[in-house]
Motif scaffolding. Structure first.
Motif, PDB file in Angstrom:
ATOM      1  N   LEU A   1       0.834  -1.195   0.000  1.00 52.95           N
ATOM      2  CA  LEU A   1       0.000   0.000   0.000  1.00 52.95           C
ATOM      3  C   LEU A   1       0.871   1.248   0.000  1.00 52.95           C
ATOM      4  O   LEU A   1       1.829   1.334   0.774  1.00 52.95           O
ATOM      5  CB  LEU A   1      -0.873  -0.006   1.264  1.00 52.95           C
ATOM      6  CG  LEU A   1      -1.840   1.147   1.470  1.00 52.95           C
ATOM      7  CD1 LEU A   1      -2.997   1.034   0.485  1.00 52.95           C
ATOM      8  CD2 LEU A   1      -2.372   1.145   2.905  1.00 52.95           C
TER       9      LEU A   1
ATOM     10  N   LEU B   1       0.759   5.047   0.843  1.00 50.54           N
ATOM     11  CA  LEU B   1      -0.068   5.920   1.673  1.00 50.54           C
ATOM     12  C   LEU B   1      -0.038   7.339   1.112  1.00 50.54           C
ATOM     13  O   LEU B   1       0.959   8.035   1.208  1.00 50.54           O
ATOM     14  CB  LEU B   1       0.491   5.897   3.100  1.00 50.54           C
ATOM     15  CG  LEU B   1      -0.392   6.392   4.235  1.00 50.54           C
ATOM     16  CD1 LEU B   1      -1.670   5.574   4.306  1.00 50.54           C
ATOM     17  CD2 LEU B   1       0.370   6.292   5.547  1.00 50.54           C
TER      18      LEU B   1
ATOM     19  N   THR C   1      -5.586   7.500  -1.140  1.00 51.44           N
ATOM     20  CA  THR C   1      -5.729   6.232  -0.423  1.00 51.44           C
ATOM     21  C   THR C   1      -6.409   6.438   0.926  1.00 51.44           C
ATOM     22  O   THR C   1      -7.306   5.684   1.314  1.00 51.44           O
ATOM     23  CB  THR C   1      -4.334   5.595  -0.208  1.00 51.44           C
ATOM     24  OG1 THR C   1      -3.687   5.460  -1.474  1.00 51.44           O
ATOM     25  CG2 THR C   1      -4.446   4.237   0.438  1.00 51.44           C
TER      26      THR C   1
ATOM     27  N   ARG D   1     -10.289   5.157   2.310  1.00 49.45           N
ATOM     28  CA  ARG D   1     -10.460   4.417   3.562  1.00 49.45           C
ATOM     29  C   ARG D   1     -11.475   5.128   4.463  1.00 49.45           C
ATOM     30  O   ARG D   1     -12.348   4.496   5.061  1.00 49.45           O
ATOM     31  CB  ARG D   1      -9.102   4.304   4.273  1.00 49.45           C
ATOM     32  CG  ARG D   1      -9.089   3.369   5.479  1.00 49.45           C
ATOM     33  CD  ARG D   1      -9.189   1.918   5.059  1.00 49.45           C
ATOM     34  NE  ARG D   1      -8.789   1.006   6.126  1.00 49.45           N
ATOM     35  CZ  ARG D   1      -8.649  -0.299   5.975  1.00 49.45           C
ATOM     36  NH1 ARG D   1      -8.882  -0.857   4.794  1.00 49.45           N
ATOM     37  NH2 ARG D   1      -8.282  -1.079   6.991  1.00 49.45           N
TER      38      ARG D   1
ATOM     39  N   ASP E   1     -12.555   1.602   0.780  1.00 51.49           N
ATOM     40  CA  ASP E   1     -11.501   0.593   0.929  1.00 51.49           C
ATOM     41  C   ASP E   1     -11.736  -0.144   2.241  1.00 51.49           C
ATOM     42  O   ASP E   1     -11.511   0.391   3.324  1.00 51.49           O
ATOM     43  CB  ASP E   1     -10.127   1.275   0.930  1.00 51.49           C
ATOM     44  CG  ASP E   1      -8.994   0.272   1.167  1.00 51.49           C
ATOM     45  OD1 ASP E   1      -9.253  -0.955   1.139  1.00 51.49           O
ATOM     46  OD2 ASP E   1      -7.845   0.720   1.382  1.00 51.49           O
ATOM     47  N   LYS E   2     -12.205  -1.398   2.121  1.00 48.70           N
ATOM     48  CA  LYS E   2     -12.472  -2.209   3.314  1.00 48.70           C
ATOM     49  C   LYS E   2     -11.482  -3.374   3.413  1.00 48.70           C
ATOM     50  O   LYS E   2     -11.716  -4.354   4.117  1.00 48.70           O
ATOM     51  CB  LYS E   2     -13.898  -2.752   3.270  1.00 48.70           C
ATOM     52  CG  LYS E   2     -14.981  -1.670   3.377  1.00 48.70           C
ATOM     53  CD  LYS E   2     -16.354  -2.310   3.328  1.00 48.70           C
ATOM     54  CE  LYS E   2     -17.473  -1.385   3.765  1.00 48.70           C
ATOM     55  NZ  LYS E   2     -17.407  -0.024   3.332  1.00 48.70           N
ATOM     56  N   THR E   3     -10.377  -3.279   2.700  1.00 53.03           N
ATOM     57  CA  THR E   3      -9.399  -4.369   2.661  1.00 53.03           C
ATOM     58  C   THR E   3      -8.859  -4.689   4.051  1.00 53.03           C
ATOM     59  O   THR E   3      -8.537  -3.784   4.825  1.00 53.03           O
ATOM     60  CB  THR E   3      -8.213  -3.976   1.752  1.00 53.03           C
ATOM     61  OG1 THR E   3      -8.710  -3.591   0.477  1.00 53.03           O
ATOM     62  CG2 THR E   3      -7.244  -5.140   1.582  1.00 53.03           C
ATOM     63  N   ASP E   4      -8.772  -5.976   4.349  1.00 53.85           N
ATOM     64  CA  ASP E   4      -8.129  -6.422   5.589  1.00 53.85           C
ATOM     65  C   ASP E   4      -6.643  -6.591   5.288  1.00 53.85           C
ATOM     66  O   ASP E   4      -6.213  -7.629   4.790  1.00 53.85           O
ATOM     67  CB  ASP E   4      -8.737  -7.747   6.059  1.00 53.85           C
ATOM     68  CG  ASP E   4      -8.137  -8.230   7.373  1.00 53.85           C
ATOM     69  OD1 ASP E   4      -7.108  -7.659   7.807  1.00 53.85           O
ATOM     70  OD2 ASP E   4      -8.672  -9.189   7.959  1.00 53.85           O
ATOM     71  N   TYR E   5      -5.884  -5.540   5.564  1.00 57.77           N
ATOM     72  CA  TYR E   5      -4.470  -5.559   5.184  1.00 57.77           C
ATOM     73  C   TYR E   5      -3.642  -6.504   6.041  1.00 57.77           C
ATOM     74  O   TYR E   5      -2.551  -6.903   5.652  1.00 57.77           O
ATOM     75  CB  TYR E   5      -3.895  -4.143   5.218  1.00 57.77           C
ATOM     76  CG  TYR E   5      -4.362  -3.317   4.044  1.00 57.77           C
ATOM     77  CD1 TYR E   5      -3.799  -3.486   2.786  1.00 57.77           C
ATOM     78  CD2 TYR E   5      -5.394  -2.397   4.186  1.00 57.77           C
ATOM     79  CE1 TYR E   5      -4.250  -2.757   1.698  1.00 57.77           C
ATOM     80  CE2 TYR E   5      -5.847  -1.660   3.106  1.00 57.77           C
ATOM     81  CZ  TYR E   5      -5.276  -1.837   1.864  1.00 57.77           C
ATOM     82  OH  TYR E   5      -5.717  -1.121   0.784  1.00 57.77           O
TER      83      TYR E   5
ATOM     84  N   PHE F   1      -4.843   1.694   8.418  1.00 55.31           N
ATOM     85  CA  PHE F   1      -4.942   0.484   7.605  1.00 55.31           C
ATOM     86  C   PHE F   1      -4.474  -0.755   8.366  1.00 55.31           C
ATOM     87  O   PHE F   1      -4.220  -1.799   7.768  1.00 55.31           O
ATOM     88  CB  PHE F   1      -4.109   0.666   6.328  1.00 55.31           C
ATOM     89  CG  PHE F   1      -4.530   1.854   5.512  1.00 55.31           C
ATOM     90  CD1 PHE F   1      -5.484   1.731   4.524  1.00 55.31           C
ATOM     91  CD2 PHE F   1      -3.975   3.105   5.752  1.00 55.31           C
ATOM     92  CE1 PHE F   1      -5.882   2.829   3.773  1.00 55.31           C
ATOM     93  CE2 PHE F   1      -4.363   4.215   5.011  1.00 55.31           C
ATOM     94  CZ  PHE F   1      -5.326   4.069   4.019  1.00 55.31           C
ATOM     95  N   ASP F   2      -4.315  -0.630   9.694  1.00 53.15           N
ATOM     96  CA  ASP F   2      -3.801  -1.719  10.535  1.00 53.15           C
ATOM     97  C   ASP F   2      -2.396  -2.141  10.113  1.00 53.15           C
ATOM     98  O   ASP F   2      -2.032  -3.315  10.207  1.00 53.15           O
ATOM     99  CB  ASP F   2      -4.738  -2.942  10.493  1.00 53.15           C
ATOM    100  CG  ASP F   2      -6.118  -2.620  11.056  1.00 53.15           C
ATOM    101  OD1 ASP F   2      -6.191  -1.827  12.014  1.00 53.15           O
ATOM    102  OD2 ASP F   2      -7.113  -3.144  10.523  1.00 53.15           O
TER     103      ASP F   2
END
Length: 365
Positions: A83, A85, A89, A93, A98-102, A132-133
């Protein structure tokens, strides 16, 4: 919580910093080269790219390419960044687009078969990437990584390190104090180092300040100043270590020129006397302000001396401010700097303690 699916035999070391431009990229590359020379199979990754700047993701990708070329890595040894940043981006979020589980993406990213150690370059500080964790503590937990922090001994760096220790706990393998001025080496070694180690923060290295590592290429100055190259475009790889302003009379200027080494000289385009004097000194480039054309005599002499001459449509003060900020935030894109940091780490880094703390001692030969 540790992510399932990450190879358990592979060790992970996450190299981070408490502030941007602490030198973690240089330390990461120096470590990778040294550990490979000791017989370890080392992969390299940079999960999060930060590009809140005019250069954007292009410069981040250039960083990754430079690491790939320097370490001669295959695709499996350096997967692409997860990713980048930037404002777009972050906006996606925040809007829920953007719901991606990074964290799960990270598990796929970190498959590194037949590798003793994966070196991960972390973000600029411990908070970056939290949205984004992918903050440094979150990545460290996800892949069960030890953490090495790189910091410069400036501002409230001891507070930063104590705070980092509270957050990272036993994951913090140690710190590298980087770019230590020569006049501070002794006091840090006798006062700060024992204090940190008593607080459970091993100091694995104290790297003295290097003019070369802080230097910037003429090519980078051209980019930052949006300069026109008037001669010797083939010499833009020259490294500038100091900045001198040619705004005085020639006899005074010569005193400064004799003391400086590998300098960029900023002066008015109409100051032919200063320009010619600079070309007879340890000058790596002339930077002429005001967008005034120099004398053909100056260009001719610069061609002979193989010194690039740049012209900028800026005043002297603005030019100097831009160059000063460039010295403080230059990226590692030159092989000569990699050689320099490798040498510094060979002399000032505790390899035995680092290898032991990572549990790699039996693999070193």
């Amino acid at each position: 919580m540790r992510i399932e699916g990450v190879p358990k035999l592979t060790k992970y070391l996450l190299i981070g910093s408490t502030k941007a431009y602490s030198g973690k990229s240089a330390i990461a590359l120096g470590m990778a080269l040294a550990l490979r020379a000791k017989g370890l199979a080392v992969a390299y990754g940079k999960p999060l790219g930060t590009c809140f700047s005019s250069e954007g993701a292009g410069t981040e990708e250039e960083d990754v390419r430079f690491a790939v070329e320097t370490l001669k890595l295959s695709e499996s040894q350096m997967p692409s960044t997860l990713l980048y940043l930037d404002e777009e981006t972050v906006h996606k979020r925040l809007q829920g687009e953007d719901k991606t589980d990074y964290r799960q993406s990270l598990a796929q990213y970190l498959q590194a078969p037949s590798t003793d150690l994966v070196l991960l370059e972390g973000p600029a500080n411990l908070e970056e990437g939290s949205l984004f964790d992918l903050s440094l503590p979150q990545v460290a937990e996800a892949v069960d990584a030890s953490v090495l922090l790189v910091t410069r001994p400036i501002d409230l760096y001891i507070d930063d390190l104590l705070s980092a220790k509270r957050r990272l706990g036993s994951r913090l393998a140690g710190v590298v104090l980087n770019d230590v001025p020569s006049d501070k080496l002794e006091s840090i070694a006798t006062t700060v180092r024992p204090f940190l180690e008593a607080a459970g923060i091993p100091v694995l290295g104290m790297l003295p300040r290097s003019a070369l590592l802080r230097s910037v290429s003429v090519k980078e100055l051209v980019h930052q100043l949006k300069a026109e190259v008037l001669c010797r475009p083939d010499r833009l790889d020259l490294m500038v270590e100091t900045l001198t302003i040619g705004a005085m009379n020639v006899s005074s200027a010569m005193k400064y020129f004799r003391k400086a080494r590998n300098m960029a000289v900023v002066t008015g385009g109409d100051r032919t006397d200063i320009q010619l004097a600079a070309l007879e000194s340890s000058t790596q480039c002339l930077i002429l302000t005001g967008h005034l054309p120099p004398s053909p005599l100056v260009i001719g002499r610069a061609e002979e001396m193989e010194i690039p001459v740049l012209s900028v449509d800026l005043d002297t003060l603005t030019t100097v401010e831009i160059i000063d900020s460039t010295f403080g935030s230059v990226r590692l894109h030159e092989r000569i700097k990699v050689e320099c940091v490798t040498q510094l780490m060979a002399e000032h880094f505790d390899w035995d303690s680092t290898i032991a703390s990572l549990g790699l001692g039996a693999k070193v030969h």
